[in-house]
Design an enzyme around this catalytic site. Structure first.
Site, PDB file in Angstrom:
ATOM      1  N   LYS A 175      44.713  26.660  30.741  1.00 36.05           N
ATOM      2  CA  LYS A 175      43.930  25.698  31.842  1.00 36.05           C
ATOM      3  C   LYS A 175      43.257  24.773  30.699  1.00 36.05           C
ATOM      4  O   LYS A 175      43.060  24.909  29.633  1.00 36.05           O
ATOM      5  CB  LYS A 175      42.924  26.384  32.485  1.00 36.05           C
ATOM      6  CG  LYS A 175      43.221  27.635  33.327  1.00 36.05           C
ATOM      7  CD  LYS A 175      44.005  27.002  34.712  1.00 36.05           C
ATOM      8  CE  LYS A 175      44.335  28.121  35.599  1.00 36.05           C
ATOM      9  NZ  LYS A 175      45.143  27.872  36.875  1.00 36.05           N
ATOM     10  N   HIS A 294      57.431  31.898  39.583  1.00 35.52           N
ATOM     11  CA  HIS A 294      56.266  31.572  40.327  1.00 35.52           C
ATOM     12  C   HIS A 294      56.519  31.096  41.718  1.00 35.52           C
ATOM     13  O   HIS A 294      57.747  30.582  42.070  1.00 35.52           O
ATOM     14  CB  HIS A 294      55.530  30.298  39.807  1.00 35.52           C
ATOM     15  CG  HIS A 294      54.115  30.160  40.226  1.00 35.52           C
ATOM     16  ND1 HIS A 294      53.833  29.484  41.291  1.00 35.52           N
ATOM     17  CD2 HIS A 294      53.088  30.556  39.430  1.00 35.52           C
ATOM     18  CE1 HIS A 294      52.437  29.652  41.386  1.00 35.52           C
ATOM     19  NE2 HIS A 294      51.836  29.996  40.350  1.00 35.52           N
TER      20      HIS A 294
END
Length: 475
Positions: A175, A294
């Protein structure tokens, strides 16, 4: 203008709107071992008989159309048609039914999830007679399972490649997900891996944007992997997202990862598509790469209780298409997931044989015929206080992924990784000693804080963070 005239039909053919029940509703049908079975949650429009509606689902997802056509006589509909063989009301719901449909195996191309879905969920979800329709489960027959290669490697081979046994694996999504330069991105990867994580991860929407082109990211991440491996003596990995705008671009990125010698890459299988995913899985199997999957976009398809496709179906078809990891929800984090439902499809991902169990949403017994299993990935809003529950829920064969729960540590990325590693090993040891993590998990974490200042700092930061929202999709 030539006036229209009435045409008399022959004795063997009569055009007109079909009553689907006459052909496709067959409650006496005995299911074949090779049939593909589907369970649909069906909500008919007011006034439409459920038997007609479920027969229409069977027809429109197999050989049927809205009228009789003369070419029906050129084939055997009895051999190829889908059949609604059972219909049951949903307890506690008004005008909802579970319709069971059997499809002959010859309706589907071997080894093609794309063709399977095009038939079963292609057009029928827009049928006007239906108010809503949801595919709850599929039984993939052993004969059809054997036409798929499945995961490139599977859980046991992954553990052998990584030389990691006896505990769950730890990961972290870097992040902020967008905006970092390739060099700073690589630095964050290095710090997390050096601190004790097994993996770091590209976010699903990191592809090749102007601020960080894919090749630059791959190079800096590979450097971070090798440096952290040299310092820790452990095998490390980063899920390099190979998803691209074209299949050629995807395979080019996979080839670059192979040449750099990294152990694992990643794909967004729903946005990328099943055809692309299967091609990538075959490439990974042939070239020794692990494949992390994902599920970006899944909630668009699976979150509504009455319409769409349940995630257990998406998980089954991913196992067929190919992937070594798949995001499965956490039960305890910020993302949707009821415990029994989640554990049901986690078993369908990992185990070789899963019995029918309606209490967990499993409508059919599933035999995977020794196809390798897929490791579930628990990710989304989890932190060190969740570790006892995660170890208790998922066991060892799972990857526990802490993004903000690593990078949000007040002392930095590496201490955040240390905190998670200490928490995992403390919970694993406590479980192995016979302690009940569901009752004693908090004490296990507090005890570990006494000899890990990094864990103590993490516990203080996240001691009051909870995501207490009701689950939408319940059994």
């Amino acid at each position: 203008m030539v006036p229209q005239t009435e045409t008399k039909t022959g004795a063997g053919f009569k055009a007109g709107v079909k009553d689907y029940r006459l052909t496709y509703y067959t409650p006496d049908y005995v299911v074949s071992e090779t049939d593909i079975l589907a369970a649909f949650r069906m909500t008919p429009q007011p006034g439409v008989p459920p038997e007609e509606c479920d027969a229409a689902v069977a027809a429109e997802s197999s050989t049927g159309t809205w009228t009789t056509v003369w070419t029906d006589g050129l084939t055997s509909l009895d051999k190829y048609k889908g059949r609604c063989y059972d219909l049951e009301p949903v307890p506690g719901e008004e005008n909802q039914y579970i319709a069971y449909v059997a499809y002959p195996i010859d309706l589907f191309e071997e080894g093609s999830v794309t063709n399977l879905f095009t038939s079963i969920v292609g057009n029928v979800f827009g049928f006007k007679a239906l108010r809503a329709l949801r595919l709850e489960d599929l039984r993939i027959s052993p004969a059809y399972v054997k036409t798929f290669v499945g995961p490139p490697h599977g859980i046991q081979v992954e553990r052998d490649k990584l030389n990691k046994y006896g505990r769950g694996l730890l990961g972290c999504t870097i992040k902020p997900k967008l905006g970092l330069s390739a060099k700073n991105y690589g630095r964050a990867v290095y710090e997390c891996l050096r601190g004790g994580l097994d993996f770091t991860k590209d976010d699903e929407n990191v592809n090749s944007q102007p601020f960080m082109r894919w090749r630059d990211r791959f190079l800096f991440v590979a450097e971070a992997i090798y440096k952290s491996q040299a310092e820790t003596g452990e095998i490390k990995g980063h899920y390099l997202n190979a998803t691209a705008g074209t299949a050629e671009g995807m395979l080019q990125r996979a080839q670059c990862a192979k040449e750099l010698g990294v152990p694992i890459i990643m794909h967004d299988y729903l946005t990328g598509g099943f055809t692309a995913n299967t091609s990538l899985a075959h490439y990974c199997r042939d070239h020794g790469l692990l494949l992390h999957i994902h599920r970006a976009m899944h909630a668009v398809i699976d979150r509504q209780r009455n319409h769409g496709i349940h995630f257990r179906v998406l998980a089954k078809t991913l196992r067929m298409s190919g992937g070594d990891h798949l995001h499965s929800g956490t039960v305890v984090g910020k993302l949707e997931g009821e415990r029994e439902v989640t554990l049901g499809f986690v078993d369908l991902m990992r185990d070789n044989f899963v019995e029918k169990d309606r209490s967990r949403g499993i409508y059919f017994t599933q035999d995977w015929c020794s196809m390798p299993g897929v490791m579930p990935v628990a990710s989304g809003g989890i932190h060190v206080w969740h570790m006892p529950a995660l170890v208790e829920i998922f066991g060892d064969d799972a990857c526990l992924q802490f993004g903000g729960g690593t990078l949000g540590h007040p002392w930095g990325n590496a201490p955040g990784a240390v905190a998670n590693r200490v928490a995992l090993e403390a919970c694993t040891q406590a479980r192995n000693e016979g302690r009940d993590l569901a009752r004693e998990g908090g004490n296990v974490i507090r005890s570990a804080c006494k000899w890990s200042p990094e864990l103590a700092a993490a516990c203080e930061v996240w001691k009051e963070i909870k995501f207490e929202f009701d689950t939408i999709d319940k059994l």
